[in-house]
Each structure stands twice: as C-alpha cells, then as structure tokens.
Write a protein that holds these residues in place. Structure first.
Motif, PDB file in Angstrom:
ATOM      1  N   ILE A 149       0.736  -0.966  -0.125  1.00 22.91           N
ATOM      2  CA  ILE A 149       0.067   0.046  -0.005  1.00 22.91           C
ATOM      3  C   ILE A 149       0.922   1.417  -0.156  1.00 22.91           C
ATOM      4  O   ILE A 149       0.361   2.010  -0.516  1.00 22.91           O
ATOM      5  N   GLY A 150       1.905   1.399   0.705  1.00 21.60           N
ATOM      6  CA  GLY A 150       2.855   2.455   0.561  1.00 21.60           C
ATOM      7  C   GLY A 150       3.344   2.781  -0.698  1.00 21.60           C
ATOM      8  O   GLY A 150       3.682   4.033  -0.745  1.00 21.60           O
ATOM      9  N   LYS A 151       3.345   1.804  -1.591  1.00 21.90           N
ATOM     10  CA  LYS A 151       3.648   2.095  -3.128  1.00 21.90           C
ATOM     11  C   LYS A 151       2.684   2.344  -3.678  1.00 21.90           C
ATOM     12  O   LYS A 151       2.745   3.164  -4.812  1.00 21.90           O
ATOM     13  N   ALA A 152       1.505   1.786  -3.392  1.00 24.08           N
ATOM     14  CA  ALA A 152       0.369   2.014  -4.320  1.00 24.08           C
ATOM     15  C   ALA A 152      -0.481   3.369  -4.297  1.00 24.08           C
ATOM     16  O   ALA A 152      -0.914   3.874  -5.311  1.00 24.08           O
ATOM     17  N   LEU A 153      -0.416   3.914  -3.065  1.00 22.60           N
ATOM     18  CA  LEU A 153      -1.141   5.143  -2.911  1.00 22.60           C
ATOM     19  C   LEU A 153      -0.188   6.010  -2.353  1.00 22.60           C
ATOM     20  O   LEU A 153       0.716   5.673  -1.252  1.00 22.60           O
ATOM     21  N   ASP A 154      -0.388   7.496  -2.321  1.00 26.80           N
ATOM     22  CA  ASP A 154       0.351   8.581  -1.519  1.00 26.80           C
ATOM     23  C   ASP A 154      -0.372   8.878  -0.140  1.00 26.80           C
ATOM     24  O   ASP A 154      -1.508   8.330  -0.145  1.00 26.80           O
ATOM     25  N   ALA A 155       0.101   9.532   0.827  1.00 25.36           N
ATOM     26  CA  ALA A 155      -0.380   9.891   1.971  1.00 25.36           C
ATOM     27  C   ALA A 155      -1.602  10.407   1.814  1.00 25.36           C
ATOM     28  O   ALA A 155      -2.434  10.389   2.616  1.00 25.36           O
ATOM     29  N   ALA A 159      -3.578   7.541  -6.306  1.00 24.87           N
ATOM     30  CA  ALA A 159      -3.133   6.295  -6.668  1.00 24.87           C
ATOM     31  C   ALA A 159      -1.606   6.745  -7.501  1.00 24.87           C
ATOM     32  O   ALA A 159      -1.435   7.343  -8.216  1.00 24.87           O
ATOM     33  N   LYS A 160      -0.665   5.786  -7.038  1.00 26.18           N
ATOM     34  CA  LYS A 160       0.646   5.782  -7.853  1.00 26.18           C
ATOM     35  C   LYS A 160       0.863   4.638  -8.833  1.00 26.18           C
ATOM     36  O   LYS A 160       1.891   4.625  -9.177  1.00 26.18           O
ATOM     37  N   GLU A 161      -0.045   3.974  -8.676  1.00 28.87           N
ATOM     38  CA  GLU A 161      -0.093   2.643  -9.631  1.00 28.87           C
ATOM     39  C   GLU A 161      -1.209   2.493 -10.452  1.00 28.87           C
ATOM     40  O   GLU A 161      -2.239   2.774  -9.940  1.00 28.87           O
ATOM     41  N   GLU A 162      -1.254   2.554 -11.991  1.00 26.58           N
ATOM     42  CA  GLU A 162      -2.257   2.637 -12.874  1.00 26.58           C
ATOM     43  C   GLU A 162      -3.253   1.546 -12.611  1.00 26.58           C
ATOM     44  O   GLU A 162      -4.650   1.682 -12.637  1.00 26.58           O
ATOM     45  N   TRP A 163      -2.942   0.318 -12.283  1.00 29.72           N
ATOM     46  CA  TRP A 163      -3.906  -0.853 -12.031  1.00 29.72           C
ATOM     47  C   TRP A 163      -5.188  -0.389 -11.039  1.00 29.72           C
ATOM     48  O   TRP A 163      -6.178  -0.969 -10.894  1.00 29.72           O
ATOM     49  N   LEU A 164      -4.551   0.570  -9.925  1.00 28.88           N
ATOM     50  CA  LEU A 164      -5.413   0.517  -8.987  1.00 28.88           C
ATOM     51  C   LEU A 164      -6.862   1.514  -9.477  1.00 28.88           C
ATOM     52  O   LEU A 164      -8.002   1.139  -8.869  1.00 28.88           O
ATOM     53  N   GLY A 165      -6.828   2.354 -10.315  1.00 27.02           N
ATOM     54  CA  GLY A 165      -8.143   3.029 -10.714  1.00 27.02           C
ATOM     55  C   GLY A 165      -8.927   2.223 -11.409  1.00 27.02           C
ATOM     56  O   GLY A 165     -10.223   2.194 -11.030  1.00 27.02           O
ATOM     57  N   ARG A 166      -8.360   1.350 -12.276  1.00 23.66           N
ATOM     58  CA  ARG A 166      -9.261   0.406 -13.135  1.00 23.66           C
ATOM     59  C   ARG A 166      -9.764  -0.578 -12.111  1.00 23.66           C
ATOM     60  O   ARG A 166     -11.099  -0.959 -12.169  1.00 23.66           O
ATOM     61  N   ALA A 167      -9.107  -1.044 -11.188  1.00 26.75           N
ATOM     62  CA  ALA A 167      -9.636  -2.273 -10.056  1.00 26.75           C
ATOM     63  C   ALA A 167     -10.587  -1.568  -9.314  1.00 26.75           C
ATOM     64  O   ALA A 167     -11.641  -2.270  -9.133  1.00 26.75           O
ATOM     65  N   ALA A 168     -10.375  -0.349  -8.847  1.00 25.06           N
ATOM     66  CA  ALA A 168     -11.452   0.318  -8.046  1.00 25.06           C
ATOM     67  C   ALA A 168     -12.675   0.791  -8.676  1.00 25.06           C
ATOM     68  O   ALA A 168     -13.821   0.448  -8.033  1.00 25.06           O
ATOM     69  N   ALA A 169     -12.550   1.059 -10.089  1.00 21.85           N
ATOM     70  CA  ALA A 169     -14.111   1.242 -10.675  1.00 21.85           C
ATOM     71  C   ALA A 169     -14.714   0.159 -10.818  1.00 21.85           C
ATOM     72  O   ALA A 169     -15.887   0.132 -10.450  1.00 21.85           O
ATOM     73  N   ARG A 170     -14.149  -0.954 -11.248  1.00 25.38           N
ATOM     74  CA  ARG A 170     -14.980  -2.140 -11.236  1.00 25.38           C
ATOM     75  C   ARG A 170     -15.713  -2.473  -9.832  1.00 25.38           C
ATOM     76  O   ARG A 170     -16.814  -2.939  -9.951  1.00 25.38           O
ATOM     77  N   PHE A 171     -14.676  -2.438  -8.912  1.00 24.16           N
ATOM     78  CA  PHE A 171     -15.264  -2.828  -7.642  1.00 24.16           C
ATOM     79  C   PHE A 171     -16.196  -1.885  -7.019  1.00 24.16           C
ATOM     80  O   PHE A 171     -17.269  -2.429  -6.462  1.00 24.16           O
ATOM     81  N   LEU A 172     -16.145  -0.567  -7.455  1.00 24.06           N
ATOM     82  CA  LEU A 172     -17.152   0.406  -7.079  1.00 24.06           C
ATOM     83  C   LEU A 172     -18.405  -0.013  -7.842  1.00 24.06           C
ATOM     84  O   LEU A 172     -19.662   0.377  -7.304  1.00 24.06           O
TER      85      LEU A 172
END
Length: 192
Positions: A149-155, A159-172
């Motif tokens: 998580i420390g690398k995937a998101l800033d404080a 999102a600091k990693e591209e995959w997270l936005g796509r994964a979150a969109a589907r999840f939500l």
C-alpha cells in the motif's frame, strides 16, 4: 440514484496506511456523486464494547454511538477498509462494527483490504466477510486488495499505480449495483 456509503476505517495505529486507501475510495465515491463519510475509530474514540447501541435506553447511548446509528440508518451500503493483523482483522475494526446490528440490515458491504506485503490483506478479508454477513451487511463477491500500500497510494490517497484506478472502478461499480438494488427493495419493505 443518490447513495450514502460510509467508509469504515479499521486501524488506529499512529503510522496506519489504511487512511490512504480510505481517502482514495472516498474521492472515487464522491467523484460519482455519492456521499462517503469517513468512519474513523481513531477520531471517534469508541469505548470498548460493553453494550451494543441497541442495548441502551432511548436517549442514553453515548453521543458518538447515536451519531453513528443515525448515519448507518440512512446509509445504502458500507465500504470497509481493513488491514491484516496476525492474519485477522484489526481489533479497532471489530470494536467499531460490533456496536451495531439492525442498522446494517438489508445493506451490502464491500471490503478493501491492504498490507505492506504482496498479499494485500486478503486473509483478514476472508474473516471480515463472515463477520459482515453475520451483522446483516453481506459483502459483495469482489474484494479490492491493495498490496504494498505504501507504494500503491500516496499519503493523500492518490493512486501511484495505474492498475488501482481500474480495479477500484470495477469494484465500486459492483458495490453500487448491489446498493441500488437493495435500496429499491428496502423501499418496498423487508422480509422481517
């Protein structure tokens, strides 16, 4: 359809990383036009569970519990952000969730789990899934695990990693589908 989806954070540690995930998800929900209040046990300072909210006489529950009950009753779903402590859920999260019961009924939940390592907290999520179902807020089939998580998101929760936005969109998308469906059914009454 307007939805209210509280984001329930599970950690109270001083260096907790889950706040990054909570901020990220709140921003994602608000960008969709939904209300996403943060339920933060570090801020709320809930007492250790002695009596559930429903066990207090009307008007005698601590103010913090009364405020949460009001929020939960007007909510359409719950998004829980959980760390993994010793392959289980954090004690602060269990304490936060266990104060209520009926307030969760007939509303879906979703689990975002995280860890500093590669597994993203999924072992805690499996235990949390059983707990949420027992509370009356069954979790959707999908999870949003965030490894490292420390690398995937800033404080601030960006999102600091591209995959997270796509994964979150589907999840939500999935959580919203369940939330809208159950909101419509609750409007017509519940089985009991």
């Amino acid at each position: 359809m307007t939805l209210t989806i509280p984001v329930i954070l599970g950690s109270v540690r001083s260096d907790r990383q889950g706040l990054r995930a909570a901020r990220f998800l709140i921003a994602q929900l608000e960008a969709r036009g939904y209300e996403a209040p943060l339920v933060d046990p570090a801020v709320l300072q809930l007492p250790l569970l002695d009596r559930m909210y429903k066990e207090y006489l009307k008007g005698e529950a601590p103010g913090v519990l009364e405020d949460l009950a009001v929020l939960y009753r007007r909510s359409d779903a719950f998004l829980v952000v959980s760390a993994e402590y010793n392959h289980s859920i954090p004690p602060a999260l269990s304490n936060t969730l266990d104060h209520f019961l009926e307030e969760y009924a007939w509303r879906p939940s979703a689990i975002c789990c995280y860890s500093a390592g590669q597994y993203g907290g999924v072992r805690a999520a499996m235990q949390l899934r059983a707990m949420l179902c027992e509370l009356g807020t069954p979790s959707i089939p999908s999870l949003l695990p965030i490894p490292r998580i420390g690398k995937a998101l800033d404080a601030d929760g960006a999102a600091k990693e591209e995959w997270l936005g796509r994964a979150a969109a589907r999840f939500l998308d999935e959580l919203v589908w369940y939330a809208e469906a159950l909101k419509q059914k609750r409007a017509g009454g519940t089985p009991y």
